[in-house]
Design a protein around this motif. Structure first.
Motif, PDB file in Angstrom:
ATOM      1  N   GLU A   1      16.935 -17.687  13.389  1.00  0.00           N
ATOM      2  CA  GLU A   1      16.689 -16.270  13.611  1.00  0.00           C
ATOM      3  C   GLU A   1      15.277 -16.044  14.156  1.00  0.00           C
ATOM      4  N   VAL A   2      15.182 -15.169  15.144  1.00  0.00           N
ATOM      5  CA  VAL A   2      13.902 -14.781  15.715  1.00  0.00           C
ATOM      6  C   VAL A   2      13.710 -13.293  15.440  1.00  0.00           C
ATOM      7  N   GLY A   3      12.560 -12.935  14.893  1.00  0.00           N
ATOM      8  CA  GLY A   3      12.323 -11.550  14.472  1.00  0.00           C
ATOM      9  C   GLY A   3      11.931 -10.625  15.598  1.00  0.00           C
ATOM     10  N   LEU A   4      12.785 -10.526  16.606  1.00  0.00           N
ATOM     11  CA  LEU A   4      12.499  -9.655  17.745  1.00  0.00           C
ATOM     12  C   LEU A   4      12.576  -8.192  17.347  1.00  0.00           C
ATOM     13  N   SER A   5      11.885  -7.342  18.085  1.00  0.00           N
ATOM     14  CA  SER A   5      11.998  -5.908  17.887  1.00  0.00           C
ATOM     15  C   SER A   5      13.408  -5.451  18.255  1.00  0.00           C
ATOM     16  N   ASP A   6      13.798  -4.315  17.732  1.00  0.00           N
ATOM     17  CA  ASP A   6      15.158  -3.826  17.955  1.00  0.00           C
ATOM     18  C   ASP A   6      15.371  -3.304  19.375  1.00  0.00           C
ATOM     19  N   SER A   7      14.296  -2.805  19.987  1.00  0.00           N
ATOM     20  CA  SER A   7      14.441  -2.169  21.293  1.00  0.00           C
ATOM     21  C   SER A   7      13.137  -2.281  22.068  1.00  0.00           C
ATOM     22  N   VAL A   8      13.246  -2.166  23.388  1.00  0.00           N
ATOM     23  CA  VAL A   8      12.040  -2.160  24.223  1.00  0.00           C
ATOM     24  C   VAL A   8      11.434  -0.763  24.332  1.00  0.00           C
ATOM     25  N   ASP A   9      12.122   0.243  23.809  1.00  0.00           N
ATOM     26  CA  ASP A   9      11.717   1.631  24.049  1.00  0.00           C
ATOM     27  C   ASP A   9      10.327   1.961  23.522  1.00  0.00           C
ATOM     28  N   HIS A  10       9.938   1.343  22.418  1.00  0.00           N
ATOM     29  CA  HIS A  10       8.665   1.715  21.793  1.00  0.00           C
ATOM     30  C   HIS A  10       7.649   0.571  21.808  1.00  0.00           C
ATOM     31  N   LEU A  11       7.851  -0.404  22.691  1.00  0.00           N
ATOM     32  CA  LEU A  11       6.906  -1.505  22.783  1.00  0.00           C
ATOM     33  C   LEU A  11       5.613  -1.029  23.444  1.00  0.00           C
ATOM     34  N   VAL A  12       4.494  -1.418  22.861  1.00  0.00           N
ATOM     35  CA  VAL A  12       3.189  -1.060  23.409  1.00  0.00           C
ATOM     36  C   VAL A  12       2.320  -2.312  23.403  1.00  0.00           C
ATOM     37  N   GLU A  13       1.785  -2.653  24.566  1.00  0.00           N
ATOM     38  CA  GLU A  13       0.888  -3.791  24.649  1.00  0.00           C
ATOM     39  C   GLU A  13      -0.384  -3.487  23.867  1.00  0.00           C
ATOM     40  N   PRO A  14      -0.786  -4.374  22.949  1.00  0.00           N
ATOM     41  CA  PRO A  14      -2.010  -4.122  22.175  1.00  0.00           C
ATOM     42  C   PRO A  14      -3.221  -3.937  23.085  1.00  0.00           C
ATOM     43  N   LYS A  15      -4.058  -2.951  22.769  1.00  0.00           N
ATOM     44  CA  LYS A  15      -5.211  -2.658  23.617  1.00  0.00           C
ATOM     45  C   LYS A  15      -6.189  -3.819  23.672  1.00  0.00           C
TER      46      LYS A  15
ATOM     47  N   LEU B   1      11.082  -8.109  25.053  1.00  0.00           N
ATOM     48  CA  LEU B   1      11.107  -8.454  23.627  1.00  0.00           C
ATOM     49  C   LEU B   1      10.501  -9.834  23.404  1.00  0.00           C
ATOM     50  N   ILE B   2      10.717 -10.733  24.367  1.00  0.00           N
ATOM     51  CA  ILE B   2      10.141 -12.080  24.276  1.00  0.00           C
ATOM     52  C   ILE B   2       8.618 -12.008  24.363  1.00  0.00           C
ATOM     53  N   LEU B   3       8.100 -11.225  25.309  1.00  0.00           N
ATOM     54  CA  LEU B   3       6.649 -11.076  25.440  1.00  0.00           C
ATOM     55  C   LEU B   3       6.042 -10.498  24.164  1.00  0.00           C
ATOM     56  N   GLU B   4       6.684  -9.468  23.631  1.00  0.00           N
ATOM     57  CA  GLU B   4       6.142  -8.815  22.440  1.00  0.00           C
ATOM     58  C   GLU B   4       6.077  -9.767  21.253  1.00  0.00           C
ATOM     59  N   TYR B   5       7.119 -10.555  21.088  1.00  0.00           N
ATOM     60  CA  TYR B   5       7.185 -11.427  19.899  1.00  0.00           C
ATOM     61  C   TYR B   5       6.278 -12.646  20.037  1.00  0.00           C
ATOM     62  N   PHE B   6       6.360 -13.354  21.149  1.00  0.00           N
ATOM     63  CA  PHE B   6       5.671 -14.647  21.258  1.00  0.00           C
ATOM     64  C   PHE B   6       4.216 -14.522  21.704  1.00  0.00           C
ATOM     65  N   LEU B   7       3.870 -13.424  22.381  1.00  0.00           N
ATOM     66  CA  LEU B   7       2.492 -13.265  22.833  1.00  0.00           C
ATOM     67  C   LEU B   7       1.779 -12.142  22.085  1.00  0.00           C
ATOM     68  N   TRP B   8       2.240 -10.909  22.230  1.00  0.00           N
ATOM     69  CA  TRP B   8       1.508  -9.781  21.666  1.00  0.00           C
ATOM     70  C   TRP B   8       1.422  -9.862  20.147  1.00  0.00           C
ATOM     71  N   ARG B   9       2.543 -10.094  19.492  1.00  0.00           N
ATOM     72  CA  ARG B   9       2.538 -10.109  18.037  1.00  0.00           C
ATOM     73  C   ARG B   9       1.759 -11.304  17.491  1.00  0.00           C
ATOM     74  N   MET B  10       1.832 -12.438  18.187  1.00  0.00           N
ATOM     75  CA  MET B  10       1.159 -13.658  17.737  1.00  0.00           C
ATOM     76  C   MET B  10      -0.275 -13.770  18.256  1.00  0.00           C
ATOM     77  N   ARG B  11      -0.698 -12.781  19.052  1.00  0.00           N
ATOM     78  CA  ARG B  11      -2.034 -12.816  19.654  1.00  0.00           C
ATOM     79  C   ARG B  11      -2.265 -14.137  20.394  1.00  0.00           C
ATOM     80  N   SER B  12      -1.289 -14.498  21.212  1.00  0.00           N
ATOM     81  CA  SER B  12      -1.333 -15.750  21.965  1.00  0.00           C
ATOM     82  C   SER B  12      -1.300 -15.451  23.455  1.00  0.00           C
TER      83      SER B  12
END
Length: 390
Positions: A39-53, A239-250
């Protein structure tokens, strides 16, 4: 379809994928290892994704690239990767303002193209891309596997470039298989970009150009996802970008290998399966050991990454200076040595860290089971014969 005749194995793999097909095969072989997805903890939707400032607050420096070499080394012809000296190679590992080799090197005025020639209209399109999913098929080595459209959001369909690089041989074969680009050059979500004058005879090495050099092929892009042609994307790229990069600060994400974690093991496996000329593997491996590469120790709590061998079929990148530098360095290794990029990954990453102790590179090496959850895995249609020693 191969030569107009379909084999049962190929048809089963196209319908089921390797993961499902292996289950049926494992019933006949109790000794076959299983590599399930998780299981990968992806967000449910792209609608509210925001790139961290603060996401762009990574190591900053400026990179330029060698565009032309006026005097090829000795009597050697001009090369796509250029003629990088060992001294230039060593200096290129420093994370600082520099101009380095990173493919696309032209020869003197009037000399033939060094390869990877693209149509001007395709270049114009690629310059508009901000987020890219890319893959390639060269030498008719695979079937075209389209992303699962129902899993891709309308936002991504409109704002993400899906680019499949092919050579003329593959394009011709795709047409015979019933895959015709439409008037816009698309087959499904894939924008088909034809590469002429391939820079290497080794198709695997040619495939490293779009795999590693997306920041050069898509100069305006901020993010890219590399997908090997043996995989079909089943997940929305945002969703891939948000989980593997933005959320992980990578700024760079790649999975560990599903079975091997030490370069010593990878060397033996490549030789056992005759993946490449043994002498060329030894030359590369001996060079790396002489420059400090050591065995992976799984019990060492200070390991910077959980494995020294990646499963490089799925790469997620932010086009930051450090990510771009690492990609250039890794490409230069497969240009100089063998095209087996799993042999050079750890050496390149560890040397980059060692030579820049105060300039961090935020690499996220995630679990292979997560990779398997993002895309359906198939087998390559054909495996090119290992090239002779150069």
């Amino acid at each position: 379809m191969e030569g107009g005749i379909s084999t049962s194995i190929q048809v089963q793999e196209e319908i089921m994928g390797v993961d499902e097909l292996d289950v049926s095969r494992q019933a006949k072989s109790k000794h076959r290892k299983k590599y399930p997805s998780c299981e990968v903890g992806l967000s449910d939707s792209v609608d509210h994704l925001v790139e961290p400032k603060d996401f762009v607050n990574f190591t900053q420096f400026s990179l330029d690239y060698i565009d032309k070499e006026e005097k090829p080394f000795g009597k050697s012809p001009s090369r796509f990767g250029g003629q990088q000296s060992l001294e230039e190679r060593e200096k290129s590992f420093y994370a600082r303002n520099q101009t380095l080799h990173c493919g696309f090197v032209k020869g003197p005025e009037g000399s033939p193209s060094t390869g990877f020639d693209l149509d001007a209209n395709d270049k114009t399109y690629m310059n508009t891309c901000k987020v890219v999913v890319s893959s390639c098929i060269f030498g008719n080595s695979d079937f075209l596997r389209r992303p699962t459209r129902k899993r891709i959001s309308e936002y991504s369909k409109k704002n993400v470039c899906f680019v499949m690089f092919v050579d003329e041989q593959t394009l011709s074969k795709l047409s015979l298989e019933g895959n015709f680009p439409d008037d816009g050059g698309y087959i499904g979500l894939w924008k088909i970009v034809v590469v002429r004058n391939l820079p290497y005879k080794d198709m695997r090495r040619t495939g490293k150009v779009p795999k590693f050099l997306s920041h050069r092929l898509f100069p305006s892009s901020m993010y890219s996802i590399w997908l090997d042609s043996k995989m079909r994307l089943n997940t929305d790229p945002m969703l891939i970008l948000e989980y593997f990069l933005w959320r992980m600060r990578s700024e760079y994400a790649i999975s560990n290998h599903y079975d091997r974690h030490c370069v010593w093991e990878e060397v033996l496996q490549n030789k056992r399966l005759n993946k490449y000329n043994h002498s060329a593997i030894d030359e590369q491996f001996n060079f790396y050991q002489s420059d400090g590469l050591t065995k992976f120790d799984p019990s060492d709590p200070n390991n910077p990454i959980p494995s020294y061998v990646p499963e490089g079929s799925f790469i997620v990148r932010a086009h930051t200076p450090m990510s771009n530098l690492f990609s250039c360095l890794w490409f230069n290794e497969v240009d100089r040595f063998t095209s087996r990029d799993q042999l050079s990954f750890a050496y390149t990453y560890l040397k980059l860290r060692r030579m820049n102790p105060d300039r961090p590179f935020f690499l996220n090496m995630f679990k292979d089971c997560e990779r398997r959850a993002l895309a359906k895995l198939f087998r390559h249609k054909a495996v090119p014969s290992p090239p002779p020693a150069r």
